[in-house]
Design an enzyme around this catalytic site. Structure first.
Site, PDB file in Angstrom:
ATOM      1  N   SER A 125       0.840  -1.190   0.000  1.00 13.46           N
ATOM      2  CA  SER A 125       0.000   0.000   0.000  1.00 13.46           C
ATOM      3  C   SER A 125       0.884   1.252   0.000  1.00 13.46           C
ATOM      4  O   SER A 125       1.619   1.492  -0.947  1.00 13.46           O
ATOM      5  CB  SER A 125      -0.954  -0.038   1.196  1.00 13.46           C
TER       6      SER A 125
ATOM      7  N   ASP B 244      -9.000  -4.724  -5.906  1.00  8.13           N
ATOM      8  CA  ASP B 244      -8.632  -3.845  -4.781  1.00  8.13           C
ATOM      9  C   ASP B 244      -9.815  -2.972  -4.384  1.00  8.13           C
ATOM     10  O   ASP B 244     -10.446  -2.339  -5.225  1.00  8.13           O
ATOM     11  CB  ASP B 244      -7.439  -2.973  -5.184  1.00  8.13           C
TER      12      ASP B 244
ATOM     13  N   HIS C 283      -7.603  -5.444  -1.308  1.00  7.67           N
ATOM     14  CA  HIS C 283      -6.375  -4.753  -0.880  1.00  7.67           C
ATOM     15  C   HIS C 283      -5.496  -5.637   0.003  1.00  7.67           C
ATOM     16  O   HIS C 283      -4.278  -5.610  -0.081  1.00  7.67           O
ATOM     17  CB  HIS C 283      -6.740  -3.469  -0.138  1.00  7.67           C
TER      18      HIS C 283
END
Length: 802
Positions: A670, A743, A777
């Protein structure tokens, strides 16, 4: 249909006739697989009296088949339209109950076959436990009788869990309020079959706002119709015997909250119009209080569509917000309203005002307090004392107040005034206990309240219990953990007079387990005995190292060295650094150490710790602070500080003599992926990098990202300068890019990785892109995680070790 894994490989890396490499799923090497393929210990939930514990078992990973379910993405939700529950939920497969005083647990009898359990909740009297089970066609409600450890189904699989838990316990311990699918629910619209009747049109009235880039939003009228169908429920009262009675007709029930005395129910429903630019949490809402017969008592709040928000993390919407029942009163609502119209840019003496409103709401609400900063919540005590909090993001200031809720004219007393990022000054959290209403309030004994703190200090972590005198506001230290070879977490105080405390103790090689500790005698009584599933790394060397950045900022990281490594001969090892940048407003807070070498070593795909078994040195959770003091924002010098952080980390391990500094790799997930791409672009410190599920083009997140409050048009040079995509022509270091195909995180669209890879490929950078099917994610499927570990292992062997 067999799902195929697709990896895109730049032609210049190795010679293939195509830019695509078609692979089936791979597994990592034996050393890594031995750690990755383990059995997860159960999670533990205890009743408030610590008589019983519930042990919840789930699989270590989901499977790709678990992820390969029907899914609709609407209003920020991801829903399985067949089962009517979130498609992202992680299920429990088994439940056991144990008397805490006993040694052995009891298997809960009568559980459903092929159990997929979630939404677990103890009844108010803690004699029963409710949970939902998801079948192939829906969600059903079950009850466990704690004393007999037996389960019973009480509804069919027609519950609506699309907005979260579909039930709430009522105070009689015999009845639950349950969301049920409407009997006449309309069929869902299939956009492939049902042609649109017109275009999608959105308008702006000229008002400025600061909305971030959200995922899974409504896009058209068909989405609106499907959203209505999926989240609309009827409310039923269902007894534990299975009898049901309609309580409220079909509506979109987004929140159900009983008053502490159980005589009133506040229902919050979602209203129209909907939005295509914000998720359902900012759709219009209405809150109404009813009695237990369903008679309307009072509409207590109405919130309009909130598409327009002032800039800044301390800005809020207008109107009543944070409305909830006061935990220490039978039926009193408390809420807050902004005195600055929610705009942090406005100069006012007080930002928020807190009100209380007694049922049945015949009289006007009364003011409880005003806060100079943004209201941060209340911990309830009793008629004469309570604890309130406020904070301000730009200064990172946080204050804690003691106030008399019965006398708003009495000036609140400041208990704590500190930098919220200063962990060394953290006074801890107030201990709570259940009151006569079954709600948690601040625990007091003889005019004293109690604080449990994490105990971070310059010398290490030493959790503590303080006694706070509510008259003098002076504290007395009752206990400090002095463990040096173990980590002790203080969970709750069980007996204030005897000094019994529930604790969790772990070490580098000892799995976290629960104990009762008597803080007067020091006696420890074990409760659980979970085993270490990672015995193969018990001899790995682990140390928290401390070092300085060139500007004097203190940094730290957890260093791992392979088992058997001779620290006197100092063979030069390749080094892996895993990190995640964090923003600070002052150097003191940025330099504080929150790492504990006695924390259990729990390798997982979210770090590089696995690779200590392959002969690498690993610096995990390395400090990467980005500091902006005074009026300077952290991101004003993001790249410079990032490189300085990395250089300091490499120097620290190199100065110990353990590494070949020409063989250093960096990785992150991330925002850590964003960090990795920038480090490879703007420094020559690394041989390669691994970036997972990141955002690389900040013009695609133009109204703020991470802790950046300014928009692109405020500071275009910073947005452009921080974007690896904008600087792709400078990046020549081997990079492994990984992203989940689905995601769901705001800003980190899969498109970010795809476009960045395309830029790097066309500019001649040695880059490999891996898209993990069905993943959001955070990665969940066993097949994908094992293949990810294989990809990383192959990449590091090629570009770092060899």
């Amino acid at each position: 249909m067999k799902l195929r894994f697709i990896a895109l490989l730049f032609l210049g890396v190795i010679s293939f006739t195509s830019a695509q490499e078609n692979l089936s799923y791979q597994k990592p090497s034996a050393e890594i697989l031995a750690l990755a393929d383990y059995e997860r210990a159960p999670s533990v939930s205890m009743d408030s009296k610590k008589e019983y514990m519930l042990l919840s078992y789930r699989n270590t990973y989901k499977t790709l088949d678990d992820l390969n379910q029907e899914e609709m993405r609407l209003g920020g939700l991801r829903i399985n339209p067949v089962t009517n529950i979130s498609s992202t939920v992680t299920y429990i497969s088994n439940l056991k109950i144990r008397k805490i005083a006993a040694k052995d647990e009891t298997q809960v009898s009568g559980l459903p076959q092929n159990a997929r359990l979630t939404n677990i909740s103890w009844s108010p009297d803690e004699k029963k436990i409710a949970f939902t089970n998801t079948t192939n066609s829906g969600v059903e409600l079950w009850i466990i009788y704690v004393a007999t450890a037996s389960a019973k189904k009480i509804t069919s699989d027609n519950l609506n869990a699309n907005l979260g838990s579909p039930y709430s316990w009522m105070n009689d311990n015999q009845t639950l309020l349950v969301k049920v699918l409407p009997k006449n629910r309309p069929a869902l619209i299939n956009e492939k079959k049902d042609l649109p009747k017109g275009p999608t049109v959105s308008v702006s009235d000229g008002s400025k706002s600061q909305n971030r880039t959200y995922q899974d939003l409504l896009k058209n009228k068909n989405d609106e119709a499907n959203f209505d169908a999926l989240v609309t429920s009827e409310l039923y009262k269902v007894t534990i015997s299975g009898a049901s009675t309609l309580f409220k007709p079909a509506d979109i029930y987004a929140g159900e909250s009983f008053s502490p005395d159980g005589n009133y129910l506040m229902l919050t429903t979602i209203q129209k119009p909907y939005s295509y630019i914000v998720p359902l949490s900012r759709f219009p809402q209405k809150s109404v209080v009813y009695d237990l017969n369903g008679k309307e008592i009072k509409q207590v709040n109405e919130v309009p569509l909130t598409e327009i928000m002032p800039k800044g993390f301390s800005s809020v919407r207008k109107g009543k917000r944070s409305m909830s029942w006061r935990a220490d009163k039978p039926a009193t609502l408390v809420y807050v309203e902004a005195l600055d119209e929610g705009d942090q840019a406005k100069k006012v003496d007080y930002r928020d005002e807190v009100f209380q409103w007694n049922a049945p709401f015949n009289s006007a609400p009364t003011s409880m307090m005003k806060t100079q900063q943004r209201f941060g919540g209340i911990s309830w005590g009793n008629d004469t004392f309570t604890i309130a909090y406020d904070s301000w993001y730009d200064t990172r200031n946080a204050k804690t107040y003691l106030l008399n809720p019965s006398n708003p004219n009495e000036t609140p007393k400041v208990i704590s005034d500190r930098n919220s990022q200063d962990i060394y000054s953290d006074p801890g959290n107030f201990e709570t206990k259940k009151n006569e209403f079954g709600r948690y309030v601040i625990a007091t004994e003889n005019g004293n309240a109690y604080l449990i703190g994490d105990g971070h200090t310059k010398e290490g972590q030493f959790p503590f219990i303080d006694e706070l005198n509510l008259k003098t506001l002076k504290t007395k230290r009752l206990y400090t953990s002095k463990m040096k070879d173990k980590k002790e977490d203080l969970m709750s105080i069980e007996d204030y007079k005897k000094g019994d405390v529930l604790v969790m103790i772990q070490s580098k090689n000892d799995y976290p387990n629960y104990y009762f500790r008597n803080i007067k005698s020091g006696k420890l009584t074990p409760i659980t005995a979970f085993k270490n599933p990672f015995e193969s790394i018990k001899n790995v060397y682990k140390e928290v190292i401390k070092y300085k950045r060139k500007d004097g900022v203190d940094l730290s990281g957890t260093l791992y060295l392979p088992a058997g490594y001779d620290r006197t001969k100092k063979e030069k090892l390749p080094l892996l650094i895993w990190a995640y940048p964090a923003e600070f407003k002052d150097k003191n807070s940025a330099g504080q150490n929150d790492k504990n070498p006695n924390e259990f070593t729990f390798p997982n795909y979210g770090s590089f710790v696995y690779w200590v078994t392959k002969g690498y040195a690993v610096l995990d959770d390395a400090s990467f602070p980005i500091i902006g003091e005074g009026t300077t924002e952290p991101n004003d010098t993001f790249i410079t500080q990032l490189v300085d952080d990395a250089e300091a980390a490499i120097n620290a391990v190199d100065n110990l003599g353990y590494i070949n500094r020409k063989k250093v790799a960096v990785g992150g997930h991330s925002y850590g992926a964003f960090m990795t791409a920038n480090l490879l672009t703007h420094s020559n410190l690394f041989a390669c990098g691994i970036a997972r599920s990141g955002a690389y083009n900040r013009t695609l997140t133009p109204f703020g990202f991470q802790s950046e409050q300014r928009n692109y048009w405020d500071v275009p040079t910073i947005y452009n300068g921080m974007s690896p995509f904008m600087n792709a022509d400078k990046m020549k270091t081997p990079l492994l890019l990984v992203h989940g195909e689905a995601d769901n995180n705001p800003g980190t669209f899969t498109l970010q990785t795809e476009r960045y890879f395309q830029a790097l490929k066309n500019l001649g950078a040695p880059t490999r892109m891996v898209i993990l099917p069905k993943e959001s994610h955070g990665y969940a499927a066993k097949e994908n995680i094992f293949h990810l570990l294989w990809e990383q292992d192959q990449f590091l062997e090629k570009y770092l070790k060899n």
